[in-house]
Design an enzyme around this catalytic site. Structure first.
Site, PDB file in Angstrom:
ATOM      1  N   GLY A   5       0.822  -1.211   0.000  1.00 17.02           N
ATOM      2  CA  GLY A   5       0.000   0.000   0.000  1.00 17.02           C
ATOM      3  C   GLY A   5       0.851   1.253   0.000  1.00 17.02           C
ATOM      4  O   GLY A   5       1.064   1.870   1.046  1.00 17.02           O
ATOM      5  N   SER A  33       0.869   3.661  -3.195  1.00 15.12           N
ATOM      6  CA  SER A  33       0.218   4.710  -3.987  1.00 15.12           C
ATOM      7  C   SER A  33      -1.138   5.125  -3.407  1.00 15.12           C
ATOM      8  O   SER A  33      -1.863   4.314  -2.841  1.00 15.12           O
ATOM      9  CB  SER A  33       0.001   4.220  -5.409  1.00 15.12           C
ATOM     10  OG  SER A  33       1.210   3.771  -5.956  1.00 15.12           O
ATOM     11  N   GLU A  48      12.237  -4.837  -4.943  1.00 16.56           N
ATOM     12  CA  GLU A  48      11.115  -4.803  -5.870  1.00 16.56           C
ATOM     13  C   GLU A  48      11.556  -4.562  -7.308  1.00 16.56           C
ATOM     14  O   GLU A  48      10.871  -4.938  -8.239  1.00 16.56           O
ATOM     15  CB  GLU A  48      10.135  -3.704  -5.416  1.00 16.56           C
ATOM     16  CG  GLU A  48       8.878  -3.642  -6.246  1.00 16.56           C
ATOM     17  CD  GLU A  48       7.835  -2.659  -5.705  1.00 16.56           C
ATOM     18  OE1 GLU A  48       7.910  -2.293  -4.523  1.00 16.56           O
ATOM     19  OE2 GLU A  48       6.959  -2.258  -6.485  1.00 16.56           O
ATOM     20  N   GLU A  82      10.612   7.611 -15.787  1.00 20.50           N
ATOM     21  CA  GLU A  82      11.200   8.934 -15.554  1.00 20.50           C
ATOM     22  C   GLU A  82      11.760   9.035 -14.136  1.00 20.50           C
ATOM     23  O   GLU A  82      12.821   9.621 -13.915  1.00 20.50           O
ATOM     24  CB  GLU A  82      10.144  10.021 -15.791  1.00 20.50           C
ATOM     25  CG  GLU A  82       9.702  10.162 -17.253  1.00 20.50           C
ATOM     26  CD  GLU A  82       8.803   9.036 -17.742  1.00 20.50           C
ATOM     27  OE1 GLU A  82       8.195   8.326 -16.910  1.00 20.50           O
ATOM     28  OE2 GLU A  82       8.705   8.832 -18.976  1.00 20.50           O
TER      29      GLU A  82
HETATM   30  C1  FAD Z   1      -0.188  -2.709 -12.965  1.00 20.18           C
HETATM   31  C2  FAD Z   1       0.108  -1.793 -11.835  1.00 20.18           C
HETATM   32  C3  FAD Z   1       0.205  -2.324 -10.556  1.00 20.18           C
HETATM   33  C4  FAD Z   1       0.450  -1.479  -9.478  1.00 20.18           C
HETATM   34  N1  FAD Z   1       0.515  -2.032  -8.226  1.00 20.18           N
HETATM   35  C5  FAD Z   1       0.707  -1.220  -7.159  1.00 20.18           C
HETATM   36  C6  FAD Z   1       0.711  -1.757  -5.848  1.00 20.18           C
HETATM   37  O1  FAD Z   1       0.552  -2.968  -5.649  1.00 20.18           O
HETATM   38  N2  FAD Z   1       0.880  -0.919  -4.803  1.00 20.18           N
HETATM   39  C7  FAD Z   1       1.073   0.411  -4.977  1.00 20.18           C
HETATM   40  O2  FAD Z   1       1.242   1.116  -4.000  1.00 20.18           O
HETATM   41  N3  FAD Z   1       1.072   0.970  -6.214  1.00 20.18           N
HETATM   42  C8  FAD Z   1       0.894   0.184  -7.313  1.00 20.18           C
HETATM   43  N4  FAD Z   1       0.874   0.730  -8.573  1.00 20.18           N
HETATM   44  C9  FAD Z   1       0.981   2.173  -8.733  1.00 20.18           C
HETATM   45  C10 FAD Z   1       2.334   2.634  -9.254  1.00 20.18           C
HETATM   46  O3  FAD Z   1       3.299   2.545  -8.256  1.00 20.18           O
HETATM   47  C11 FAD Z   1       2.143   4.067  -9.778  1.00 20.18           C
HETATM   48  O4  FAD Z   1       1.379   3.983 -10.942  1.00 20.18           O
HETATM   49  C12 FAD Z   1       3.430   4.779 -10.073  1.00 20.18           C
HETATM   50  O5  FAD Z   1       4.188   5.010  -8.931  1.00 20.18           O
HETATM   51  C13 FAD Z   1       3.174   6.126 -10.791  1.00 20.18           C
HETATM   52  O6  FAD Z   1       2.230   6.895 -10.140  1.00 20.18           O
HETATM   53  P1  FAD Z   1       0.981   7.488 -10.925  1.00 20.18           P
HETATM   54  O7  FAD Z   1       0.383   6.386 -11.701  1.00 20.18           O
HETATM   55  O8  FAD Z   1       0.154   8.236  -9.972  1.00 20.18           O
HETATM   56  O9  FAD Z   1       1.603   8.481 -12.002  1.00 20.18           O
HETATM   57  P2  FAD Z   1       2.118   9.992 -11.758  1.00 20.18           P
HETATM   58  O10 FAD Z   1       3.045  10.021 -10.606  1.00 20.18           O
HETATM   59  O11 FAD Z   1       0.970  10.916 -11.745  1.00 20.18           O
HETATM   60  O12 FAD Z   1       2.962  10.180 -13.079  1.00 20.18           O
HETATM   61  C14 FAD Z   1       2.382  10.462 -14.357  1.00 20.18           C
HETATM   62  C15 FAD Z   1       3.523  10.792 -15.317  1.00 20.18           C
HETATM   63  O13 FAD Z   1       4.263  11.911 -14.831  1.00 20.18           O
HETATM   64  C16 FAD Z   1       5.631  11.587 -14.721  1.00 20.18           C
HETATM   65  N5  FAD Z   1       6.231  12.283 -13.579  1.00 20.18           N
HETATM   66  C17 FAD Z   1       5.776  12.418 -12.317  1.00 20.18           C
HETATM   67  N6  FAD Z   1       6.651  13.077 -11.554  1.00 20.18           N
HETATM   68  C18 FAD Z   1       7.709  13.357 -12.333  1.00 20.18           C
HETATM   69  C19 FAD Z   1       8.961  13.994 -12.124  1.00 20.18           C
HETATM   70  N7  FAD Z   1       9.339  14.473 -10.934  1.00 20.18           N
HETATM   71  N8  FAD Z   1       9.792  14.081 -13.171  1.00 20.18           N
HETATM   72  C20 FAD Z   1       9.455  13.585 -14.397  1.00 20.18           C
HETATM   73  N9  FAD Z   1       8.312  12.981 -14.648  1.00 20.18           N
HETATM   74  C21 FAD Z   1       7.444  12.853 -13.638  1.00 20.18           C
HETATM   75  C22 FAD Z   1       5.641  10.076 -14.507  1.00 20.18           C
HETATM   76  O14 FAD Z   1       6.890   9.518 -14.857  1.00 20.18           O
HETATM   77  C23 FAD Z   1       4.519   9.654 -15.428  1.00 20.18           C
HETATM   78  O15 FAD Z   1       5.023   9.609 -16.750  1.00 20.18           O
HETATM   79  C24 FAD Z   1       0.635  -0.097  -9.678  1.00 20.18           C
HETATM   80  C25 FAD Z   1       0.541   0.429 -10.969  1.00 20.18           C
HETATM   81  C26 FAD Z   1       0.287  -0.404 -12.035  1.00 20.18           C
HETATM   82  C27 FAD Z   1       0.188   0.195 -13.406  1.00 20.18           C
END
Ligand code: FAD
Lengths: 363, 252
Positions: A110, A112, A228, A350
């Site tokens: 947990g 995100s 991980e 990124e």
């Molecule tokens: C199949 C799958 C399984 C998952 N399982 C889990 C889980 O079990 N537990 C859990 O906690 N999470 C899980 N996640 C979530 C995952 O960790 C997040 O999707 C990831 O950390 C990115 O966060 P976000 O999707 O909110 O994207 P955002 O953080 O909103 O990013 C969107 C875009 O902006 C870019 N970006 C953001 N900040 C910056 C920066 N500082 N510089 C440059 N670019 C930037 C990112 O690279 C991306 O391209 C899962 C995701 C997927 C797709």
């Protein structure tokens, strides 16, 4: 080991097997536990194999190559149990690790939240001290396998506000059967529902829900991410499709220069990536925390996994007279559509490159 | 393999015999360098040209795994003289051409690995030093991301070389793995380095070109990624094994 893996996939379609480590089968995980193939890195006094990371590498590689449904035990075996071993009390170790090694206790991560993806330190889910322990309020999202899991290890705020960033964060083991926990599955674009939203409404947890140090959550999470991000699953997400394509090429008797160059190029990359992942495994075995190296493996590995379906699709389309089995077509379609997630889950491309840049001394 | 007792004296010798000015002169075929003959004579006196020759034949009897770090050092110094090639010829001169071709492919991959590491060091140092818009260009995220990709390529090439060198004289599959990975990454590495340096890196006076020119040369010598990938792919398709089994049994 190989027999068990082959048996487990005998009735699965190619498309199911290409789910790779998202394929869920609790029964299979328990069988692995009984066969002594879980918790290989963990000490024998907690029911582990006492064998170290290289033994685990071999087993994990075998399972991924077969496309075995490993999701049930995946997170607990890979990172929750090592985390509990490193940071937990003796009582916590006894409570969780032996059952994890038997494949009976399932964990999810947990981290995100809706407002906290890449910027993980901004999490708002909060655990407050009570007379009996902790009261939890907030929400997690994208939590893989939470519907099936017994526990979640959540990164939460235990003091201060989001402005305090890395300070005031802790890790809490949440019993997902506790009152006030509400889990709502989310369906992905391929039609699977492996992740969920998880809501916490005044969830009362005992004192021993805290894992590690109060306020030490950030350091613990960083250490966890090295486990991980460096494993063979960051190379092999498309391996079932790759092997099905190789079988197709052999069946079609292809040996033209374009085909052999394409196959050989992927094979050479696979070998280099495997050497890199093994090097990280060696560092983990030596007790180090190869955060930068793991980011290198994950970014390059997921790029390889993502390149495969595109190249395979292009290749098959270039030989329109060759019959392609429905199975191969279905697997190709699935992997093509889901592949963008490979470089999102576990930290985006990124963000990983930012970690590498810091390792280079640029930040 | 990394902490190799021969590496330090070898690097020191290279620093003396092949400073950038000497590399330039040899590349330009200047008559007073005799196309590098004087430099080769100096290397000969160091004894390293017999590194791979068996001890009972008067050589140092080193394994390929011990020599690969020396080859990478040659790359780090952009050595334009046939030092590695001579090591191979002296130890394998009479044997079949495949053995020599494979070793030469691994040599080129190791040279690329060495030059690539040097290019990364140079690019990172320059990114921290060159100021535009009031701050070092290395603080710009776009550049950080490109340099991170470059670092990944550098690591992948090095590990592919170490893997291919780990089991003695390389067979086709080992040589092809190293050369395919190195040759494919080489242009990306060179291009990112040039992008970071801007115009100054294009000037003849600047040392950057020594390494990028060398990297392009080594990529093509003896066949680049397509040629070696073809051989590797043909072997894979001729077998019946799935990919992971094949890689594990053939290369590890
Ligand atoms: C199949 C799958 C399984 C998952 N399982 C889990 C889980 O079990 N537990 C859990 O906690 N999470 C899980 N996640 C979530 C995952 O960790 C997040 O999707 C990831 O950390 C990115 O966060 P976000 O999707 O909110 O994207 P955002 O953080 O909103 O990013 C969107 C875009 O902006 C870019 N970006 C953001 N900040 C910056 C920066 N500082 N510089 C440059 N670019 C930037 C990112 O690279 C991306 O391209 C899962 C995701 C997927 C797709």
């Amino acid at each position: 080991m190989r027999g068990l893996a082959e048996e487990s996939v005998a009735d699965m379609s190619l498309a199911q097997r290409s789910r790779s480590w998202s394929g869920f089968d609790a029964e299979f995980s328990r069988k692995l536990g009984q066969a002594g193939l879980l918790g290989l890195t963990l000490p024998t006094e907690y029911g582990g194999g006492g064998r170290g990371p290289f033994a685990r590498f071999v087993v994990v590689e075998e399972l991924l190559a077969a496309g075995a449904p490993v999701a049930a035990h995946w997170i607990a075996d890979r990172q929750s149990a090592p985390l509990i071993l490193n940071f937990g009390t003796e009582a916590q170790r006894q409570k969780y690790i032996p059952a994890i090694c038997r494949g009976e206790l399932l964990f999810c991560i947990g981290m995100s939240e809706p407002g906290s993806g890449s910027d993980l330190a901004s999490v708002r889910t909060r655990a407050e001290r009570t007379d009996e322990g902790w009261r939890l309020n907030g929400q997690k999202i994208w939590t893989t396998n939470s519907v099936h899991s017994d526990y979640m290890i959540a990164l939460v705020r235990t003091s201060g506000t989001s402005d305090d960033r890395h300070r005031g964060l802790s890790q809490i083991i949440v019993d997902l059967k506790a009152p006030g926990v509400d889990i709502r599955p989310i369906t992905d674009l391929a039609g699977d529902a492996h992740f969920s939203e998880v809501f916490f409404d005044n969830v009362e947890l005992a004192e021993d829900a805290l894992i590690g140090e109060e306020g030490g959550g950030w350091q613990q999470v960083v250490a966890e991410l090295a486990f991980e991000r460096s494993g063979p699953e960051r190379i092999y997400s498309s391996i079932v499709l790759f092997d099905a394509w190789l079988a197709h090429l052999r069946g079609a008797g292809r040996s033209d220069p374009a085909t052999t160059a394409l196959v050989g190029g992927f094979m050479a990359k696979l070998a280099a990536l495997r050497a890199m992942s093994l090097a990280c495994t060696g560092q983990l075995a030596a007790g180090e925390s190869p955060v930068v190296e793991a980011s290198v493996v994950k970014d390059l590995g997921t790029a390889f996994e993502q390149a495969l379906p595109l190249a395979i699709g292009d290749d098959l389309a270039a030989y329109p007279d060759e019959p392609v089995s429905e199975e191969l077509q279905a697997a190709l379609t699935f992997v093509t559509h889901i592949a963008p997630s490979f470089s999102l889950r576990g930290g985006t491309r990124e963000i990983l490159r930012g970690i590498i840049a810091r390792g280079l001394g640029l930040r | 393999m990394v902490n190799n007792e021969f590496l330090e004296p070898f690097e020191q010798m290279l620093g003396e015999v092949f400073p950038p000015a000497a590399v330039r002169a040899i590349e330009a075929g200047a008559s007073d360098t005799g196309g590098g003959e004087a430099a080769m004579q100096a290397v000969e006196e160091s004894g390293f040209l017999d590194a791979l020759v068996a001890e009972d034949a008067g050589g140092a009897g080193l394994a390929i795994a011990d020599v690969a770090p020396l080859w990478m050092a040659l790359g780090r110094h952009a050595v334009p003289a046939p030092v590695g090639q001579t090591m191979i010829e002296r130890a394998a001169g009479d044997s079949d051409t495949d053995k020599r071709a494979n070793a030469n492919a691994l040599l080129r991959a190791a040279l690329i690995a060495g030059a690539a590491g040097r290019l990364l060091d140079m690019a990172v140092a320059y990114a921290n030093e060159r100021v535009q818009f009031g701050k070092p260009i290395g603080k710009q995220q776009a550049l950080q991301q490109n340099l991170a990709v470059m670092a990944q390529d550098v690591v992948a090439v090095r590990l592919a070389v170490e893997l291919a060198a780990s089991k003695g004289w390389p067979d086709m599959a080992q040589a092809a793995t190293a050369k395919s990975v190195a040759a494919e990454a080489a242009p990306r590495i060179a291009n990112t380095a040039h992008a970071v340096f801007g115009a100054i890196g294009i000037s003849a006076e600047h040392d950057l070109g020594l390494y990028t020119r060398a990297i392009h040369r080594w990529r093509l010598e003896g066949g680049a990624e397509t040629l070696w990938s073809r051989q590797l792919g043909a072997a894979v398709l001729a077998s019946t094994q799935p990919s992971v089994d094949w890689v594990r049994e053939t290369l590890f």
